[in-house]
Design a protein around this motif. Structure first.
Motif, PDB file in Angstrom:
ATOM      1  N   THR A 296       0.047   3.472  41.157  1.00  0.00           N
ATOM      2  CA  THR A 296      -0.059   4.356  39.996  1.00  0.00           C
ATOM      3  C   THR A 296      -1.428   5.010  39.894  1.00  0.00           C
ATOM      4  O   THR A 296      -1.705   5.703  38.911  1.00  0.00           O
ATOM      5  CB  THR A 296       0.230   3.568  38.710  1.00  0.00           C
ATOM      6  N   ARG A 297      -2.285   4.792  40.904  1.00  0.00           N
ATOM      7  CA  ARG A 297      -3.626   5.392  40.910  1.00  0.00           C
ATOM      8  C   ARG A 297      -3.626   6.667  41.744  1.00  0.00           C
ATOM      9  O   ARG A 297      -2.778   6.872  42.600  1.00  0.00           O
ATOM     10  CB  ARG A 297      -4.654   4.403  41.444  1.00  0.00           C
ATOM     11  N   ILE A 298      -4.612   7.529  41.520  1.00  0.00           N
ATOM     12  CA  ILE A 298      -4.738   8.801  42.227  1.00  0.00           C
ATOM     13  C   ILE A 298      -6.036   8.817  43.019  1.00  0.00           C
ATOM     14  O   ILE A 298      -7.113   8.471  42.491  1.00  0.00           O
ATOM     15  CB  ILE A 298      -4.713   9.985  41.242  1.00  0.00           C
ATOM     16  N   LEU A 299      -5.955   9.208  44.274  1.00  0.00           N
ATOM     17  CA  LEU A 299      -7.127   9.408  45.121  1.00  0.00           C
ATOM     18  C   LEU A 299      -7.229  10.889  45.467  1.00  0.00           C
ATOM     19  O   LEU A 299      -6.206  11.566  45.651  1.00  0.00           O
ATOM     20  CB  LEU A 299      -7.050   8.569  46.386  1.00  0.00           C
ATOM     21  N   ALA A 300      -8.464  11.384  45.559  1.00  0.00           N
ATOM     22  CA  ALA A 300      -8.681  12.814  45.799  1.00  0.00           C
ATOM     23  C   ALA A 300      -9.852  13.013  46.745  1.00  0.00           C
ATOM     24  O   ALA A 300     -10.876  12.315  46.650  1.00  0.00           O
ATOM     25  CB  ALA A 300      -8.949  13.536  44.473  1.00  0.00           C
ATOM     26  N   VAL A 301      -9.690  13.960  47.661  1.00  0.00           N
ATOM     27  CA  VAL A 301     -10.757  14.348  48.579  1.00  0.00           C
ATOM     28  C   VAL A 301     -11.041  15.824  48.377  1.00  0.00           C
ATOM     29  O   VAL A 301     -10.130  16.651  48.399  1.00  0.00           O
ATOM     30  CB  VAL A 301     -10.368  14.078  50.047  1.00  0.00           C
ATOM     31  N   ARG A 302     -12.322  16.142  48.162  1.00  0.00           N
ATOM     32  CA  ARG A 302     -12.753  17.521  47.939  1.00  0.00           C
ATOM     33  C   ARG A 302     -13.579  18.007  49.130  1.00  0.00           C
ATOM     34  O   ARG A 302     -14.275  17.238  49.768  1.00  0.00           O
ATOM     35  CB  ARG A 302     -13.601  17.618  46.670  1.00  0.00           C
ATOM     36  N   ARG A 303     -13.510  19.319  49.357  1.00  0.00           N
ATOM     37  CA  ARG A 303     -14.320  19.900  50.439  1.00  0.00           C
ATOM     38  C   ARG A 303     -14.718  21.317  50.052  1.00  0.00           C
ATOM     39  O   ARG A 303     -13.863  22.144  49.719  1.00  0.00           O
ATOM     40  CB  ARG A 303     -13.534  19.910  51.749  1.00  0.00           C
ATOM     41  N   ALA A 304     -16.005  21.608  50.088  1.00  0.00           N
ATOM     42  CA  ALA A 304     -16.514  22.952  49.812  1.00  0.00           C
ATOM     43  C   ALA A 304     -16.441  23.795  51.084  1.00  0.00           C
ATOM     44  O   ALA A 304     -16.419  23.255  52.193  1.00  0.00           O
ATOM     45  CB  ALA A 304     -17.950  22.875  49.309  1.00  0.00           C
TER      46      ALA A 304
END
Length: 441
Positions: free
Chosen positions: A224-232
């Motif tokens: 039920t958790r959310i993981l996120a990866v960001r990239r500029a």
């Protein structure tokens, strides 16, 4: 195959409007679609519009496909500003097998990129920096299996102010991998970045987006958790440690959006409703989740984001004997989501209905919800305004000519465009945002 592909991108556009206080007592100019216009295009009914990109000032690039005795021809048609002064179609390659595209992107100075390909074959791309389109070149990736049947869910193009063209490709076999291919301003060689790998059990939950300038967001669920990866756009590598959002109620597939300046939002279904979280450029962490309840059996939500943090969520939901679209909006980065309002739909009730895009533009809260019935059966939409905790729904739509066209596109200053072909030529309508519009910086 052509009919199937065109049906999957058919969209019907409504409006979602979150008002801001007006500084004058005069009656404000309301947002509206202008009258339909036609640009000359010989044998226009032989072309299909596959994708559209729009830049500030009204410059536009549309990807076309033309059936030929030797196969399909991928083409581009463009204009430099608002209005009917579209140029002639420009072939990108000779006729051959083309199963998807051209998908297109455009920056605000007018540079553009187009990408297309055939199932099992290489992805091809052409770039225009200045006046002429480059020769087609393989970017280094095969055409991926489309996990949702929609090309723009597996392939996304972008070209920013740096004039570097980027094509992101999501490939799923067990786990998923995402690679960004880029092309420098000079030359015709594409370079691949490192591959972002996601866990195999996360594949059904993945949501990802690429902003118009190349900011990228990839999300998935772990329980039920959310993981996120960001990239500029300037990053050479992927974020090593994923963000972990402090939610404990996420379910289903995640939905994401990335704005032009790097603002990001994630939406998710819960057991009894939907939730959303926002991260603006410069924020140290994701914002507190905002949630609203909804009827059991509702579809997966979509999310739209304004550059100052306002959000809108939209989804399909059972209503008596039919299925309709519901929407809810929240102002600013911490405004509560209003109770959902119903956007009535029509057409063949035995045909599937889905929300295709949800867009919320700028600082005014102005956005649009698009929905589609299978086989392009119905046209319609509506506007929504939060009022004392409720969402009020009104009407705002455009011509039925665009039943099988790609979704309308919008710029950061709220202008919009929808494009299709007919017997008469290239058909298009412009959207004017009215007096509520406040442009993002």
């Amino acid at each position: 195959m052509r009919a199937v592909r065109r049906t999957t991108v058919a969209t019907i556009m409504g409006a979602l409007l979150v008002p801001v206080p007006m500084a004058t007592a005069q009656t404000p100019v309301q947002p509206k679609w202008a009258d339909e216009q036609t640009a000359p295009l010989t044998n226009a009914e032989d072309y299909s519009v596959e994708h559209v990109a729009l830049s500030l000032g009204g410059g536009a690039t549309a990807g076309l496909a033309l059936d030929d005795a030797a196969g399909r021809v991928p083409l581009i048609i463009e204009r430099a500003t608002v209005g009917p002064a579209w140029g002639a179609p420009v072939p990108l390659a000779a006729a051959g097998r083309v199963d998807l595209g051209p998908l297109v992107a455009r920056n605000d100075r007018g540079d553009a990129v187009a990408v297309w390909g055939s199932s099992g074959g290489p992805l091809l791309a052409a770039v225009r920096v200045g006046s002429a389109w480059s020769k087609p070149a393989e970017i280094g990736s095969q055409v991926p299996v489309l996990r949702t049947g929609r090309p723009d869910d597996s392939i996304k193009a972008a070209i920013g102010a740096d004039r570097i063209a980027r094509v992101s490709v999501l490939t799923c076999a067990g786990g998923c991998g995402l690679v960004v291919y880029s092309r420098a301003v000079k030359g015709n060689t594409w370079t691949a970045s490192g591959r972002l790998k996601t866990p195999a059990d996360a594949t059904p939950t993945i949501g990802w987006s690429v902003g118009t300038t190349g900011h990228t967001l990839v999300t998935w669920r772990k329980g039920t958790r959310i993981l996120a990866v960001r990239r500029a756009p300037t990053d050479k590598k992927w974020q090593v440690t994923p963000d972990q959002l402090k939610v404990g109620d996420a379910s289903g597939t995640l939905t994401t959006v990335v704005g032009a300046t790097g603002e990001m939002a994630i939406g998710w279904p819960t057991a009894q409703g939907v939730g959303a979280s926002v991260r603006l450029p410069g924020d140290l962490r994701w914002g507190a989740p905002r949630r609203v309840t909804r009827t059991a059996g509702a579809g997966e939500p979509t999310v739209g984001l304004g550059c100052e943090g306002s959000v809108v969520l939209a989804w399909t939901q059972p209503d008596a004997a039919t299925t309709v679209v519901f929407a809810s909006a929240g102002q600013g980065t911490d405004g509560l989501l209003a109770d959902p309002g119903k956007i009535g739909t029509y057409g063949r009730e035995d045909r599937a209905l889905r929300v295709t895009t949800t867009t919320l533009l700028g600082t005014s809260g102005l956005g649009f919800v698009s929905w589609a019935r299978a086989e392009g059966d119905a046209l319609g939409g509506g506007s929504a305004r939060p009022n004392d905790g409720d969402t009020q729904i009104g009407g705002l739509g455009f011509s039925g000519t665009f039943r099988l066209s790609p979704a309308p596109v919008f710029t950061a200053d709220g202008k919009g465009l929808v494009v299709a072909t007919s017997r008469d030529g290239l058909e298009f309508q412009e959207f004017t945002p009215g007096d509520d519009r406040v442009r993002c910086p």
